[in-house]
Structure formats: C-alpha cells, structure tokens
Design a protein around this motif. Structure first.
Motif, mmCIF file in Angstrom:
data_model
loop_
_atom_site.group_PDB
_atom_site.id
_atom_site.type_symbol
_atom_site.label_atom_id
_atom_site.label_comp_id
_atom_site.label_asym_id
_atom_site.label_seq_id
_atom_site.Cartn_x
_atom_site.Cartn_y
_atom_site.Cartn_z
ATOM 1 N N ILE A 209 0.835 -1.195 0.000
ATOM 2 C CA ILE A 209 0.000 0.000 0.000
ATOM 3 C C ILE A 209 0.875 1.252 0.000
ATOM 4 C CG2 ILE A 209 -1.716 1.326 1.298
ATOM 5 C CD1 ILE A 209 -2.850 -1.211 0.122
ATOM 6 N N HIS A 210 0.571 2.189 -0.886
ATOM 7 C CA HIS A 210 1.220 3.496 -0.897
ATOM 8 C C HIS A 210 0.182 4.538 -0.482
ATOM 9 C CE1 HIS A 210 4.719 2.351 -3.837
ATOM 10 N NE2 HIS A 210 4.625 1.564 -2.778
ATOM 11 N N LEU A 211 0.479 5.264 0.586
ATOM 12 C CA LEU A 211 -0.475 6.223 1.143
ATOM 13 C C LEU A 211 0.212 7.569 1.342
ATOM 14 C CD1 LEU A 211 -3.336 6.626 2.277
ATOM 15 C CD2 LEU A 211 -2.467 5.864 4.494
ATOM 16 N N TRP A 212 -0.401 8.619 0.799
ATOM 17 C CA TRP A 212 0.183 9.952 0.859
ATOM 18 C C TRP A 212 -0.856 10.931 1.385
ATOM 19 C CZ3 TRP A 212 2.822 12.778 -3.897
ATOM 20 C CH2 TRP A 212 3.661 13.796 -3.401
ATOM 21 N N ASP A 213 -0.782 11.237 2.673
ATOM 22 C CA ASP A 213 -1.667 12.203 3.317
ATOM 23 C C ASP A 213 -0.911 13.504 3.523
ATOM 24 O OD1 ASP A 213 -3.740 10.349 3.490
ATOM 25 O OD2 ASP A 213 -3.065 9.606 5.433
ATOM 26 N N ARG A 214 -1.533 14.614 3.107
ATOM 27 C CA ARG A 214 -0.871 15.916 3.234
ATOM 28 C C ARG A 214 -1.879 16.985 3.646
ATOM 29 N NH1 ARG A 214 1.501 16.473 -2.637
ATOM 30 N NH2 ARG A 214 -0.396 15.249 -3.047
ATOM 31 N N GLY A 215 -1.375 17.979 4.407
ATOM 32 C CA GLY A 215 -2.203 19.109 4.803
ATOM 33 C C GLY A 215 -1.671 20.405 4.219
ATOM 34 N N PHE A 216 -2.579 21.315 3.838
ATOM 35 C CA PHE A 216 -2.190 22.572 3.207
ATOM 36 C C PHE A 216 -2.927 23.733 3.879
ATOM 37 C CE2 PHE A 216 -1.738 19.203 0.124
ATOM 38 C CZ PHE A 216 -0.538 19.472 -0.517
ATOM 39 N N ASP A 217 -2.264 24.889 3.914
ATOM 40 C CA ASP A 217 -2.921 26.069 4.471
ATOM 41 C C ASP A 217 -3.713 26.789 3.383
ATOM 42 O OD1 ASP A 217 -1.108 27.505 2.927
ATOM 43 O OD2 ASP A 217 0.189 28.021 4.617
ATOM 44 N N GLU A 218 -4.250 27.950 3.735
ATOM 45 C CA GLU A 218 -5.102 28.679 2.790
ATOM 46 C C GLU A 218 -4.339 29.124 1.550
ATOM 47 O OE1 GLU A 218 -6.808 31.863 4.970
ATOM 48 O OE2 GLU A 218 -8.190 30.574 6.112
ATOM 49 N N ASN A 219 -3.019 29.265 1.672
ATOM 50 C CA ASN A 219 -2.195 29.683 0.525
ATOM 51 C C ASN A 219 -1.612 28.499 -0.231
ATOM 52 O OD1 ASN A 219 -2.534 32.478 1.137
ATOM 53 N ND2 ASN A 219 -0.976 32.290 2.747
ATOM 54 N N ARG A 220 -2.128 27.304 0.058
ATOM 55 C CA ARG A 220 -1.699 26.071 -0.609
ATOM 56 C C ARG A 220 -0.267 25.681 -0.268
ATOM 57 N NH1 ARG A 220 -4.366 26.419 -6.734
ATOM 58 N NH2 ARG A 220 -6.531 26.707 -6.013
ATOM 59 N N ASN A 221 0.214 26.159 0.867
ATOM 60 C CA ASN A 221 1.518 25.732 1.355
ATOM 61 C C ASN A 221 1.344 24.454 2.180
ATOM 62 O OD1 ASN A 221 2.952 28.063 0.323
ATOM 63 N ND2 ASN A 221 2.020 29.231 1.997
ATOM 64 N N GLN A 222 2.177 23.469 1.936
ATOM 65 C CA GLN A 222 2.064 22.221 2.686
ATOM 66 C C GLN A 222 2.566 22.425 4.105
ATOM 67 O OE1 GLN A 222 3.677 18.773 0.711
ATOM 68 N NE2 GLN A 222 3.561 17.495 2.547
ATOM 69 N N VAL A 223 1.758 22.029 5.077
ATOM 70 C CA VAL A 223 2.102 22.242 6.481
ATOM 71 C C VAL A 223 2.266 20.928 7.245
ATOM 72 C CG1 VAL A 223 1.064 24.537 6.603
ATOM 73 C CG2 VAL A 223 -0.345 22.516 7.062
ATOM 74 N N TRP A 224 1.873 19.814 6.691
ATOM 75 C CA TRP A 224 2.160 18.514 7.303
ATOM 76 C C TRP A 224 2.092 17.419 6.247
ATOM 77 C CZ3 TRP A 224 -1.631 14.866 6.841
ATOM 78 C CH2 TRP A 224 -2.969 15.276 6.793
ATOM 79 N N GLY A 225 2.726 16.300 6.586
ATOM 80 C CA GLY A 225 2.801 15.178 5.654
ATOM 81 C C GLY A 225 4.098 15.178 4.873
#
Length: 268
Positions: A209-225
């Motif tokens: 399994i390949h799993l890619w979870d990511r979080g982004f702020d309002e400016n589309r900057n990645q902040v986690w993952g």
C-alpha cells in the motif's frame, strides 16, 4: 449409339445431409465459442474490486525499507488494519491504526475505513472513506482484541467523515492494481495550521500500500505530511516481526535497568 436415359445423375440425399450437418455444427461451434469468450472476458464487478481492495488493506505492514533508504524524510511506521464490521449494503468497515514501529501499542492515528463499490454515476471502481472514531482509546490495538466488539457497536462508533478516495483500476503493465485520490480541493482539516488535506492511495501487487496524506494552508503551502512522495507500506515479514519483538524486549529491559523517570522519558 448412346445408351441410358441421357440425363445427368441426381445428387444423393446422403451427400446433401452431410453438408447441411457440417454447416449446422460449424454454426453451433462459432456461437458456443462466442458465448464462452464472453464469459471468460466478462469484466469484474465493482463489488469484486471492493473486496480486493479490502483484502489488500488488511494486515500488518511496515515502511521499514523506505525508512532505511531515506531516514531523513520517512519513519518506520507500522500500519495495522483488520475487518471491523459489514454494513447492510455490503460495505466493509476496516479498523486502521498507525504507530511508530518501536511503540506499536501507542498508535498516533486511528481510523475507521469504509470500502465499497463506486456509485454507478462515477467513473471509478472503489470508494474508500475514512472516519474518526468516537472513542478512539477503546479501539487502541483493536486488531489484537479477543473477542472483537459486536458489529453494531463498531457501526455506532463511526464518527466524523474525514476523507473519501475514489480508486480506479490501473492500466495493464503498471505495478499498481488500483490508484486514486481525493477530489480537487481535498477535505477540511485544521491540524497544524492546515486549511484542507488531500490523500492519495495506491494498491500494488503483494498487498503493498502506498499512502500519501498531506495538509495545506489557505495559501496552498504544505504544512504537514511527507513532501517527497507517499509512504510505502509493505506486508510484515518474519524478519520484521522478529525485529519488532527484539525492540520491545530492549525497551522492557531498559525500563527495568533504569529509574522509572528516565524510562518514561525514553519511551515518550
């Protein structure tokens, strides 16, 4: 002087019937072959695809190989999943938890996954949705519990909807069996300053399994993952199980040899 009737001989009825039978037999063979080919090449139903994805997600998997290749960007994570319940419509509910491999008894992520066929109006094969758990503490190390909770209890503990991924079959020749992602824009998420999150999932052969979870702020900057790519979870092998047991034994021995305060600091 010619003798006889003077007319051409008539073809025998036996010869005609043999040719007729030959035509009928050939026709039946062609029809039967077409029906057999249709049966053999009949496409797998979406419900069949959902069962395959459920089985692939189930079990104990580690990102150990990936962490060894790139220890600066990936941890050795243990992912454990098992069947938890079945909905009335046949959807499979799986419990899934992730923990650092040294502390499998302390999962940092616990989810209920619902796996079901994609709706007919969508161009996909399998729908995978994740949900929060109302009382996650009771589900810690759920897959090791005996006996397992009643299905009605599990269904009642399905909490907030988090994400939905639509999977489609991979093209022939590719290493994956299914792959997909969340819809454009992802789903609301507020952890670590995020505004929304996205998930990408790929099911490979041998239940990888390949799993890619990511979080982004309002400016589309990645902040986690992870930024480099998805986590690669491979089924547990005998060696990885032994390695996990050895690490637990080391932790246990250290807790005996050192003062309690120091032991707690190390385990945290």
């Amino acid at each position: 002087m010619c003798t006889g009737s003077g007319s051409d001989p008539e073809p025998s009825s036996n010869g005609w019937s043999r040719r007729a039978r030959g035509v009928v037999v050939k026709t039946l063979v062609l029809i039967g072959g077409a029906l057999l080919l249709k049966r053999l090449t009949k496409s797998t139903t979406r419900r069949d695809h959902a069962r395959v994805v459920s089985r692939s997600l189930t079990g104990e998997k580690f990102s150990r190989e990936q962490a060894s290749r790139d220890p600066e960007n990936y941890f050795n994570i243990r992912m454990m999943s098992c069947p938890a319940a079945e909905m009335v419509d046949g959807s499979q509910v799986l419990y899934l938890e992730q923990a650092f491999w040294r502390t499998p008894q302390k999962p940092f992520r616990q989810r209920l996954y619902m796996v079901k066929p994609c709706p007919k109006e969508l161009k996909c094969d399998v729908e995978v949705s994740s949900y929060a758990i109302r009382d996650a503490e009771e589900y810690r190390n759920f897959c090791d519990q005996r006996p397992l909770p009643e299905e009605e209890e599990v269904i009642g503990d399905i909490g907030e909807h988090l994400t939905t991924i639509h999977l489609s079959c991979c093209d022939p020749g590719r290493p994956c069996l299914y792959q997909g992602s969340t819809s454009p824009g992802g789903f609301p998420n507020s952890w670590n300053g995020a505004s929304y999150c996205t998930s990408d999932l790929a099911v490979l052969k041998n239940n990888e399994i390949h799993l890619w979870d990511r979080g982004f702020d309002e400016n589309r900057n990645q902040v986690w993952g992870p930024k480099q790519g998805p986590y690669e979870f491979k089924p547990a092998t005998y060696s990885s199980i032994n390695e996990t047991l050895s690490s637990l034994n080391v932790l246990y021995q250290s807790s005996i040899d050192r003062p309690i305060q120091e032991s707690l600091i190390l385990q945290d």
